[in-house]
Design a protein around this motif. Structure first.
Motif, PDB file in Angstrom:
ATOM      1  N   LEU A  70       0.827  -1.210   0.000  1.00 39.87           N
ATOM      2  CA  LEU A  70       0.000   0.000   0.000  1.00 39.87           C
ATOM      3  C   LEU A  70       0.858   1.255   0.000  1.00 39.87           C
ATOM      4  N   GLU A  71       1.978   1.188   0.719  1.00 40.18           N
ATOM      5  CA  GLU A  71       2.870   2.341   0.777  1.00 40.18           C
ATOM      6  C   GLU A  71       3.427   2.668  -0.623  1.00 40.18           C
ATOM      7  N   ALA A  72       3.772   1.622  -1.347  1.00 39.81           N
ATOM      8  CA  ALA A  72       4.278   1.836  -2.716  1.00 39.81           C
ATOM      9  C   ALA A  72       3.181   2.462  -3.584  1.00 39.81           C
ATOM     10  N   ARG A  73       1.960   1.977  -3.420  1.00 41.34           N
ATOM     11  CA  ARG A  73       0.855   2.547  -4.206  1.00 41.34           C
ATOM     12  C   ARG A  73       0.592   3.996  -3.824  1.00 41.34           C
ATOM     13  N   ARG A  74       0.677   4.282  -2.512  1.00 39.35           N
ATOM     14  CA  ARG A  74       0.475   5.677  -2.068  1.00 39.35           C
ATOM     15  C   ARG A  74       1.497   6.597  -2.724  1.00 39.35           C
ATOM     16  N   GLN A  75       2.749   6.151  -2.700  1.00 33.27           N
ATOM     17  CA  GLN A  75       3.789   7.033  -3.230  1.00 33.27           C
ATOM     18  C   GLN A  75       3.597   7.299  -4.709  1.00 33.27           C
ATOM     19  N   ALA A  76       3.041   6.325  -5.404  1.00 31.65           N
ATOM     20  CA  ALA A  76       2.809   6.510  -6.839  1.00 31.65           C
ATOM     21  C   ALA A  76       1.543   7.343  -7.097  1.00 31.65           C
ATOM     22  N   ALA A  77       0.557   7.249  -6.204  1.00 34.59           N
ATOM     23  CA  ALA A  77      -0.759   7.832  -6.512  1.00 34.59           C
ATOM     24  C   ALA A  77      -1.071   9.139  -5.797  1.00 34.59           C
ATOM     25  N   VAL A  78      -0.373   9.420  -4.677  1.00 37.38           N
ATOM     26  CA  VAL A  78      -0.759  10.556  -3.834  1.00 37.38           C
ATOM     27  C   VAL A  78       0.430  11.519  -3.746  1.00 37.38           C
ATOM     28  N   PRO A  79       0.204  12.820  -3.890  1.00 38.47           N
ATOM     29  CA  PRO A  79       1.352  13.749  -3.852  1.00 38.47           C
ATOM     30  C   PRO A  79       2.041  13.771  -2.487  1.00 38.47           C
ATOM     31  N   ARG A  80       3.347  14.065  -2.509  1.00 36.94           N
ATOM     32  CA  ARG A  80       4.136  14.010  -1.274  1.00 36.94           C
ATOM     33  C   ARG A  80       3.749  15.115  -0.293  1.00 36.94           C
ATOM     34  N   GLY A  81       3.030  16.119  -0.806  1.00 36.86           N
ATOM     35  CA  GLY A  81       2.566  17.204   0.077  1.00 36.86           C
ATOM     36  C   GLY A  81       1.674  16.692   1.191  1.00 36.86           C
ATOM     37  N   VAL A  82       0.955  15.599   0.939  1.00 37.77           N
ATOM     38  CA  VAL A  82       0.154  14.971   1.999  1.00 37.77           C
ATOM     39  C   VAL A  82       1.093  14.013   2.719  1.00 37.77           C
ATOM     40  N   ALA A  83       1.819  14.533   3.689  1.00 37.40           N
ATOM     41  CA  ALA A  83       2.822  13.707   4.362  1.00 37.40           C
ATOM     42  C   ALA A  83       2.137  12.695   5.275  1.00 37.40           C
ATOM     43  N   VAL A  84       2.694  11.498   5.344  1.00 39.16           N
ATOM     44  CA  VAL A  84       2.126  10.440   6.183  1.00 39.16           C
ATOM     45  C   VAL A  84       3.143  10.084   7.259  1.00 39.16           C
ATOM     46  N   GLN A  85       2.686  10.042   8.502  1.00 40.01           N
ATOM     47  CA  GLN A  85       3.620   9.804   9.604  1.00 40.01           C
ATOM     48  C   GLN A  85       4.067   8.350   9.695  1.00 40.01           C
ATOM     49  N   LEU A  86       3.118   7.414   9.584  1.00 38.88           N
ATOM     50  CA  LEU A  86       3.445   5.990   9.727  1.00 38.88           C
ATOM     51  C   LEU A  86       2.993   5.241   8.494  1.00 38.88           C
ATOM     52  N   PRO A  87       3.876   4.497   7.866  1.00 39.49           N
ATOM     53  CA  PRO A  87       3.446   3.760   6.667  1.00 39.49           C
ATOM     54  C   PRO A  87       2.743   2.453   7.032  1.00 39.49           C
ATOM     55  N   VAL A  88       1.794   2.523   7.969  1.00 39.43           N
ATOM     56  CA  VAL A  88       0.953   1.360   8.257  1.00 39.43           C
ATOM     57  C   VAL A  88      -0.488   1.752   7.963  1.00 39.43           C
ATOM     58  N   TYR A  89      -1.239   0.814   7.449  1.00 40.79           N
ATOM     59  CA  TYR A  89      -2.549   1.121   6.906  1.00 40.79           C
ATOM     60  C   TYR A  89      -3.653   0.522   7.771  1.00 40.79           C
ATOM     61  N   ALA A  90      -4.646   1.352   8.083  1.00 39.85           N
ATOM     62  CA  ALA A  90      -5.701   0.959   9.020  1.00 39.85           C
ATOM     63  C   ALA A  90      -6.650  -0.056   8.390  1.00 39.85           C
ATOM     64  N   ALA A  91      -7.024  -1.053   9.178  1.00 43.17           N
ATOM     65  CA  ALA A  91      -8.054  -1.995   8.734  1.00 43.17           C
ATOM     66  C   ALA A  91      -9.295  -1.872   9.596  1.00 43.17           C
ATOM     67  N   LYS A  92      -9.085  -1.662  10.913  1.00 42.16           N
ATOM     68  CA  LYS A  92     -10.206  -1.641  11.851  1.00 42.16           C
ATOM     69  C   LYS A  92      -9.809  -0.843  13.082  1.00 42.16           C
ATOM     70  N   ALA A  93     -10.780  -0.257  13.750  1.00 45.61           N
ATOM     71  CA  ALA A  93     -10.447   0.455  14.985  1.00 45.61           C
ATOM     72  C   ALA A  93     -11.648   0.451  15.919  1.00 45.61           C
ATOM     73  N   GLU A  94     -11.356   0.402  17.208  1.00 44.63           N
ATOM     74  CA  GLU A  94     -12.429   0.436  18.204  1.00 44.63           C
ATOM     75  C   GLU A  94     -11.892   1.121  19.453  1.00 44.63           C
ATOM     76  N   ASN A  95     -12.593   2.106  19.916  1.00 45.36           N
ATOM     77  CA  ASN A  95     -12.203   2.907  21.076  1.00 45.36           C
ATOM     78  C   ASN A  95     -10.753   3.382  20.950  1.00 45.36           C
ATOM     79  N   ALA A  96      -9.812   2.840  21.731  1.00 42.23           N
ATOM     80  CA  ALA A  96      -8.438   3.360  21.667  1.00 42.23           C
ATOM     81  C   ALA A  96      -7.485   2.377  21.011  1.00 42.23           C
ATOM     82  N   GLU A  97      -8.031   1.427  20.250  1.00 41.51           N
ATOM     83  CA  GLU A  97      -7.169   0.426  19.605  1.00 41.51           C
ATOM     84  C   GLU A  97      -7.449   0.361  18.105  1.00 41.51           C
ATOM     85  N   LEU A  98      -6.374   0.095  17.368  1.00 44.08           N
ATOM     86  CA  LEU A  98      -6.473   0.055  15.908  1.00 44.08           C
ATOM     87  C   LEU A  98      -5.703  -1.169  15.412  1.00 44.08           C
ATOM     88  N   THR A  99      -6.212  -1.793  14.372  1.00 42.95           N
ATOM     89  CA  THR A  99      -5.512  -2.930  13.778  1.00 42.95           C
ATOM     90  C   THR A  99      -5.158  -2.573  12.348  1.00 42.95           C
TER      91      THR A  99
END
Ligand SMILES: Cc1ncc(COP(=O)(O)O)c(C=O)c1O
Length: 445
Positions: free
Chosen positions: A18-47
């Motif tokens: 996904l990170e490779a696809r982001r770099q190809a598809a999304v401009p670098r101006g939208v900086a991303v802090q962590l190259p991990v991609y969300a699948a699910k989240a509940e209250n204070a936890e995310l997978t």
């Protein structure tokens, strides 16, 4: 060929793909802090998409005071979705918008009686507050503060008091914007100096009768979690009253129980003329608001305010549920508990011999908590590198952290106010272990 990753896929390498696809598809101006991609989240936890679990101390940048998908917020949005998702309030209005406006009119820290408009983002709320202030006063000028953050739109960016990265290459800036130094005791800058700078501005640059508004965050958010001292806010109120200037308080990051009160301005015993809100207002749905004195809010002509999506029905349903949850779960009081737990843990690290001199300053207003990382205990030696390394190391260990600060050396804690003590401690164990490792690695290098 593009491959897709569906929620629930937990393939090894899915983040990298996904990170490779982001770099190809999304401009670098939208900086991303962590190259991990969300699948699910509940209250204070995310997978993430590889099935790795994280504790979330970033909360989508201060949006989730009530946590990811609070059951009541989710139910309210689902119920609204059964009826309609969009009409545009300006074409066919609906009750939830009005109910939410009535509720914010009751609680916003401004002089009353009040009215409220809904738009979509924090920057849009700021833009509208300035438009309303200009219409109400017939004046052009706006005063903001260095280190302040008010968004990335043209006017939001111009009001923001930080050049890199927000303003570089985006000029010319809109006219009639002035910046004053924001007082930070830790950096040796006093309230008296800032108030004096206002008088200097009025003598040197602009007649106060040409100033429509002064805008200030009650705690600078992106700028480094520096609280505006009550004397500053009271001084600004007095100067505004003296010159017929409107006081806009930007509660986009501080609002909705984060600081232990519904709005941070309440700590100072001051009332604004206009308040901007967004982020935790709608628990993850895009909604922002401007609430202000009714006579000021009514200054723009019919049609002068609004927007196609402003006050979207799903977002209004979410926000009405968020306000219920804040009240029912007593989240203002919980914010103090969360903040005290976090600060207790940070103070423990500050005293720890192996971490000596790296935590220069600790700041807290309710659960708006930050630690400033420095070298050798010196306030003038910000450690942006350690801050960056801590965020990366904590993520490896399963904690999402966020930095801020004009010198990029502040860790801000924004865990949902619904996070259990157990999870808060688990997150802080990760911060401590990460710092211990990083400091030891530095010593060994
Ligand atoms: C105080 C403040 N004002 C305005 C904004 C801009 O909000 P948005 O990013 O929703 O446009 C932010 C965002 O961080 C903020 O913290």
């Amino acid at each position: 060929m593009t491959t897709t990753t569906k929620p629930g896929d937990t393939k090894t390498g899915a983040n990298a793909a996904l990170e490779a696809r982001r770099q190809a598809a999304v401009p670098r101006g939208v900086a991303v802090q962590l190259p991990v991609y969300a699948a699910k989240a509940e209250n204070a936890e995310l997978t993430d998409v590889e099935g790795k679990r994280y504790i979330d101390f970033a909360a989508g940048i201060a949006v989730l005071n009530t946590g990811h998908l609070h059951p009541k917020v989710k139910a309210a949005v689902q119920a609204q979705l059964e009826n309609f998702s969009h009409t545009s309030f300006q074409v066919v209005p609906y009750e939830s918008y009005i109910r939410l406006a009535e509720r914010l009119n009751q609680m916003a820290p401004t002089k009353g009686p009040r009215k409220t408009i809904f738009v979509t983002t924090g920057a849009e709320a700021v833009e509208n507050a300035v438009k309303i202030a200009r219409a109400a006063t017939g004046r052009p000028g706006v005063i903001a503060f260095s280190g302040g953050f008010h968004g990335r739109t043209l006017l939001g960016m111009a009001l923001t008091g930080k050049v890199v990265p927000y303003k570089v290459g985006f000029g010319p800036m809109p006219a009639d914007i002035y910046h004053l130094p924001f007082p930070v005791a830790y950096h040796g800058k006093t309230v008296a100096e800032s108030l004096e700078a206002i008088e200097t501005l009025f003598r040197a640059d602009i007649d106060p009768n040409r100033i429509a508004a002064m805008i200030i965050e009650p705690v600078q958010g992106e700028g480094g979690f520096y609280p505006a001292q009550p004397e500053l806010l009271q001084g600004i109120r007095a100067i505004c009253d003296k010159h017929g200037i409107l006081m806009i308080v930007d509660e986009v990051q501080t609002g909705f129980a984060r600081t232990g009160k519904m709005f941070a301005l309440e700590h100072a015993g001051v009332q604004a003329d206009l308040v901007t809100m967004a982020k935790s207002l709608a628990g993850g749905f895009p909604l922002s608001a401007v609430t202000g004195r009714a006579d000021i809010m009514d200054a723009p002509n019919p049609g002068g305010l609004g927007g196609t999506y402003g006050g979207n029905p799903l977002a209004c349903a979410a926000a009405n549920a968020v306000l219920d949850v804040i009240e029912e779960e007593n989240l203002c009081a919980r914010a103090d508990e969360v903040g005290n737990l976090l600060v207790g843990r940070i103070k423990g690290m500050q005293r720890q011999n192996s971490l000596a001199g790296i935590i220069g300053d600790i700041r807290q207003l309710g659960a708006m908590v930050a630690m400033e990382l420095v070298q050798g205990g010196d306030a003038n030696k910000p450690d942006a590198e350690l801050t960056k390394q801590l965020i990366a190391r904590a993520a490896e260990k399963g904690l999402i952290l966020l930095s801020c600060g004009i010198r990029s050396n502040v860790i801000r804690y924004l865990a949902p106010l619904t996070t259990s003590d157990g999870l808060l401690n688990e997150g802080m164990d990760i911060v401590q272990a990460s710092l211990e490792e990083l400091v030891a690695e530095r010593a060994g290098a």
